[in-house]
Structures are given as structure tokens and as C-alpha cells.
Enzyme design. Sequence first.
Site, PDB file in Angstrom:
ATOM      1  N   ASP A  23       9.209  22.513  43.311  1.00 23.63           N
ATOM      2  CA  ASP A  23       8.753  21.847  42.289  1.00 23.63           C
ATOM      3  C   ASP A  23       8.091  20.647  42.644  1.00 23.63           C
ATOM      4  O   ASP A  23       8.168  19.965  43.604  1.00 23.63           O
ATOM      5  CB  ASP A  23       9.916  22.305  40.820  1.00 23.63           C
TER       6      ASP A  23
ATOM      7  N   ASP B 297       2.078  26.665  33.879  1.00 24.11           N
ATOM      8  CA  ASP B 297       3.269  28.053  33.771  1.00 24.11           C
ATOM      9  C   ASP B 297       2.896  28.769  32.068  1.00 24.11           C
ATOM     10  O   ASP B 297       2.252  27.784  31.442  1.00 24.11           O
ATOM     11  CB  ASP B 297       4.633  27.187  32.922  1.00 24.11           C
TER      12      ASP B 297
END
Length: 431
Positions: free
Chosen positions: A163, A224
Site C-alpha cells: 500500500d 477501495d
Amino acid sequence: MGPAVLSALPLALALALALPSAALENGLALTPPMGWLAWERFRCNVDCRADPRNCISETLFFEMADRLAEDGWRELGYKYINIDDCWSAKKRDAAGRLVPDPDRFPRGIKALADYVHARGLKLGIYGDLGTLTCGGYPGTTLDRVKQDAQTFAEWGVDMLKLDGCYSSGEEQAEGYPEMAKALNATGHPIVYSCSWPAYQGGLPPKVNYTILAEVCNLWRNYDDIQDSWDSVLSILDWFFANQDVLQPAAGPGHWNDPDMLVIGNFGLSYEQSRSQMALWTVMAAPLLMSTDLRTISPSAKEILQNRLMIQINQDPLGIQGRRIVKEKSLIEVFLRPLSQGASALVFFSRRADIPYVYTTSLAKLHFPEDAVYEVQDVYSGEITRGLKTGDNFSVTVNPSGVVMWYLYPVAQPWRIVRQQAPREGFRPVFL
């Protein structure tokens, strides 16, 4: 009213446009990875006293590995069990190494990897190229890249999702390629999933997809996913609005990742669940489920375990599909070219009223002239034989639903010999 054709490209040209770009040379992820990922369904739930069944702990991953191995998932290709954020202790050890939370993972990640491997599965883990992960756990700063890559390899990890929280654009530009080198240098095969483009807006000029394909096996481009139809639609809208940039970037070893499948959770209807599966498949997307496999409904399981759907998703050509028609009637048509002259078509309805009867022909969708096809409905299994390019046909598409077809050529300008296969029509052999 005639279709608003977005792309009048014949199949041959669509194939030609999907030229292979240089890829990360680790020989991995030659088809989109398939498996299970904790995040969307289980998030950063670390309260194992109050919620031992659903907290991020080794027990959760042991149990999901059992389900993948015992409930028919593994044999279909769902092989990755992927840990996401919030697995580690809040501090590194005295040697500066990442360590799992000792209460929630008392046996350690190596023992979990051994358990997963013994069941014919693979283990994925999460890291973050920053001072902290998105959940506030230790990140992988630039000086820790090599150390963390070696730690993951020693544990037997098979995939890393890296990430980008708490890092700058400059750090990302240096760190994501450095992690690719560090993973390869360990000698242990680790599929590399990058969130790099999502932190840079997902598009050129900030994102160079040629470089990205040389660094990462798959990458998150956009927001997301959440457990809602609005979230699924927002991802679809972004991906297909930008398909001219994204589609050529995908291929064996390097995939666009629109994020997890939320089928089997709470936010999608049955029709919407079928739509997400079909549209992710036509995008050649990784199929990473995020649901509770211990309690999944039979209908959700049937969607996710559709054998023909998975065969299409895993097609070895690895060409990402495109939206080719967008109608005023709110019907959209998507096309994915497949190996051996086959194709997948998805007819998708954005309507919210009643089932819609959509009429078109393969000629209007720019299939080759004078061709004849055998068509299998991917969900119903129904087979239609002898469909000619010029023949009109109709499909009934439910609101927020899809009809998906798998088309095999049985007569084209070249000679084809048919080989019958049970329930799945036949596979053409070109001579």
C-alpha cells in the site's frame, strides 16, 4: 434507435491493440490471481476478546484456508489466502524486523504459511511503503525495503500487497521499483501487488503504465471498493471511461486490479452480484473474494464457482475487455477477445425498472463477416448453435443485471475442426 457504438473495432484489430508490454520478469501471475482477501469483509477488527470469530487473527486465516481447500474453491483456481492490514505488532522487534501481533498470531506467519501450503494454497501478506500502514501499524520505509522483502521470503509468503499510505510521490517512485528488485533478489517467488497508481490518480502523466508493468504483477488503480452497488458502479465508470489507457496496460504478468469481489456480503442483490462477477471477468481482473466463506450462501457460491466464468477470466491471452456499446436505453455491451478465436460478450443493464429486451446482431458489434458461432450463456448454460454474424438476436437483461455469452467460431474464412466437450459446447481447433 440504433446502438451508440463506442468502438467500431473488429476483433482482429482489438487483438492487435492488446500488444504485450514489457512485464515484471518473475514469471508469476500469468493469469489474473484468484483467491480470498480479508479486507473488505473483516477490515481492521483486532478485538479478539469481543469478536474472536471475526477478528484479524491466525484463526480466521486457518479457517478460510480450510474452506478454500475443502469447499471446491482450490480446484477452481482460488489459491491465495491474503492477509491485509492490521496483522503486525505495533512495533518492530529489536533487530528492526516486522513481527506479527503475538496475541492474534501466536504461532507466527511462517506457521500460517506452512499450514496454507500444506493445503495446496498460497499465502499473501500486506505491507505499506510509508512510515505507517493505513491502519497505523509499522510501514516499510525506504531503508527497510530489503529487510522486509527478505522477512516475507523467509516466512514463505507468496504474494505481497504494498500500500502507499503515509508516503510521498517521490518515495513511491523510488520505493515501489526497489521492492520489486528486493523481492526478486530473495529467490523466493512472490507475486507483487502495488497500490502505486491509486495514489497518483491512476492516469497519465502521473502514472506511466509501461514502467508499472515492468515493476508490478498487478496494481490498484482507483478507490477501495465498499459493500455497495454504488461503489461497484463508480469503479466500473472510472475503468471504462479510461479504458483506452488501462486496457493496453493489462496482460499476462501485469493486471489492472479494480479491487475485491464483494459477492456474498450484504450490499449487492443477486443480479448485482452476477453483474460484478461478469464485469470483473471481462476486465481480466484478479478474482479476490472478500466474504465469509464459512457462511456464504449457496447462490453467492454458485456465482463465484461458475466454471465457464473462471475459464474466461483465466484465458491465457490475458486481453482485458472493453465497453463497445453504450445505449440511451441504459444497456451497455462489453467484449473480451479470447484464445482460439473465442469471445466473451456481456450485456449489462443500468436500468432500475423492468427486464429489458435488447436486440442487436454480431454484425452491429463488428464481429467478422460470414462467420458462424456457437453461443453458450455463461450463467444458464443454454447453448445456441449456428448464430451467423448477420442474424438479429434478442437478450432479456434484468435491472442491474447481465446476460453473458461465450462465443465459439464454428465457421470462418479459415477451416475449423470441432471437438465436443461436455456441457461446454466445443473447443475449436484451427488448422
